[in-house]
Enzyme design. Structure first.
Site, PDB file in Angstrom:
ATOM      1  N   SER A  13      22.804 120.659  58.923  1.00  0.00           N
ATOM      2  CA  SER A  13      24.189 120.180  58.964  1.00  0.00           C
ATOM      3  C   SER A  13      24.272 118.742  59.473  1.00  0.00           C
ATOM      4  O   SER A  13      25.152 117.982  59.041  1.00  0.00           O
ATOM      5  CB  SER A  13      25.063 121.105  59.823  1.00  0.00           C
ATOM      6  OG  SER A  13      24.710 121.031  61.192  1.00  0.00           O
ATOM      7  N   MET A  90      12.259 122.219  62.917  1.00  0.00           N
ATOM      8  CA  MET A  90      11.798 123.121  63.963  1.00  0.00           C
ATOM      9  C   MET A  90      10.267 123.182  64.032  1.00  0.00           C
ATOM     10  O   MET A  90       9.651 124.228  63.844  1.00  0.00           O
ATOM     11  CB  MET A  90      12.382 124.520  63.737  1.00  0.00           C
ATOM     12  CG  MET A  90      13.897 124.565  63.674  1.00  0.00           C
ATOM     13  SD  MET A  90      14.678 123.880  65.169  1.00  0.00           S
ATOM     14  CE  MET A  90      14.236 125.130  66.369  1.00  0.00           C
ATOM     15  N   ASN A 107      15.779 111.931  67.055  1.00  0.00           N
ATOM     16  CA  ASN A 107      16.053 113.371  67.106  1.00  0.00           C
ATOM     17  C   ASN A 107      17.392 113.582  67.791  1.00  0.00           C
ATOM     18  O   ASN A 107      17.862 112.736  68.549  1.00  0.00           O
ATOM     19  CB  ASN A 107      14.953 114.081  67.905  1.00  0.00           C
ATOM     20  CG  ASN A 107      15.161 115.583  67.959  1.00  0.00           C
ATOM     21  OD1 ASN A 107      15.395 116.220  66.926  1.00  0.00           O
ATOM     22  ND2 ASN A 107      15.098 116.168  69.154  1.00  0.00           N
ATOM     23  N   HIS A 109      19.307 116.561  70.170  1.00  0.00           N
ATOM     24  CA  HIS A 109      19.065 117.785  70.943  1.00  0.00           C
ATOM     25  C   HIS A 109      20.394 118.286  71.494  1.00  0.00           C
ATOM     26  O   HIS A 109      21.190 117.492  72.009  1.00  0.00           O
ATOM     27  CB  HIS A 109      18.094 117.498  72.093  1.00  0.00           C
ATOM     28  CG  HIS A 109      17.757 118.717  72.894  1.00  0.00           C
ATOM     29  ND1 HIS A 109      16.918 119.704  72.426  1.00  0.00           N
ATOM     30  CD2 HIS A 109      18.156 119.103  74.129  1.00  0.00           C
ATOM     31  CE1 HIS A 109      16.819 120.653  73.341  1.00  0.00           C
ATOM     32  NE2 HIS A 109      17.552 120.317  74.383  1.00  0.00           N
ATOM     33  N   LEU A 144       8.174 116.671  74.638  1.00  0.00           N
ATOM     34  CA  LEU A 144       9.200 117.406  73.907  1.00  0.00           C
ATOM     35  C   LEU A 144      10.581 117.200  74.529  1.00  0.00           C
ATOM     36  O   LEU A 144      10.768 117.357  75.738  1.00  0.00           O
ATOM     37  CB  LEU A 144       8.861 118.901  73.903  1.00  0.00           C
ATOM     38  CG  LEU A 144       9.829 119.815  73.137  1.00  0.00           C
ATOM     39  CD1 LEU A 144       9.805 119.492  71.654  1.00  0.00           C
ATOM     40  CD2 LEU A 144       9.483 121.278  73.374  1.00  0.00           C
TER      41      LEU A 144
END
Length: 219
Positions: A13, A90, A107, A109, A144
């Site tokens: 999305s 993912m 990215n 999050h 991460l």
């Protein structure tokens, strides 16, 4: 014209929001490809319907993470991207892969980093009893869900929130700040200074003395 490659694993999305913004605002950039590690990712259909080349590289076809990342890197680099965008991709990426795109991979999050990295962020936020939650766009580093922060959006956490309701509220803001952050990169407005990101004002804003503080919070 700059080139963008977007990686997804599912619906994508945020990819949709970026594609729509790029088309509506006529960015000086093209979405060169949407690549997924899953053939059943529904976002591939959206991309194809908008004339964007799609690729599938199933991670299950590669016995090691290094081998998968090498194949993925080869496919991405064929499009000579200026920017790689992770939009619900993912997979945990290896350090050599991340280093190859250092300073040109973003990215998003679903938390206000550095709080609540990893999975189940909305559950973590509710369990912690925080009053504000949100989303963060950041440059990707080998650690991460860490890396220099480009933009954050916050939403209130209400007494009767469930994980699903809170997730929907956060996702609405993701669709606002991610396209904006990508556009800033495309326009050359982002400068990495160590662990911090500086957002240069647009020429007209600088002349008027206007500061764009959306990199801090957008609601």
């Amino acid at each position: 014209m700059r080139s963008i490659v977007i990686l997804i694993s599912g619906r994508g999305s945020n990819m949709e929001a970026i594609v729509r913004a790029a088309q509506a605002e006529q960015w000086p950039a093209r979405i060169s490809a949407v690549i997924s590690n899953r053939a059943d990712a529904s976002g591939l259909d959206f991309a194809a319907a908008h004339g964007i080349p799609t690729e599938v590289i199933p991670n299950k076809d590669y016995p090691t993470r290094d081998q998968f990342d090498a194949a993925l890197r080869g496919k991405i680099d064929a499009y000579e991207p200026d920017l790689v965008v992770l939009a619900g991709f993912m997979r945990i990426l290896t350090t050599p892969f991340v280093d190859h795109y250092r300073g040109r991979m973003l990215n998003i999050h679903p938390s206000l980093l550095p709080s609540f990295p990893g999975l189940a962020t909305h559950r973590q936020a509710l369990a912690a009893g925080v009053k504000l939650h949100g989303a963060t766009v950041h440059f990707v580093t080998p650690d991460l869900d860490h890396g220099p922060i480009v933009a954050q959006a916050c939403v209130p956490v209400l007494e009767d929130d469930s994980e699903e309701i809170l997730a929907e509220r956060v996702l609405e803001q993701e669709h606002v700040i991610y396209p904006r952050a990508v556009r800033w990169f495309i326009d050359g407005r982002l400068a990495l200074e160590g662990a911090r990101v500086r957002l240069a004002p647009m020429a007209a804003e600088a002349a008027a003395g206007v500061l764009d503080n959306a990199s801090v919070i957008a609601i």
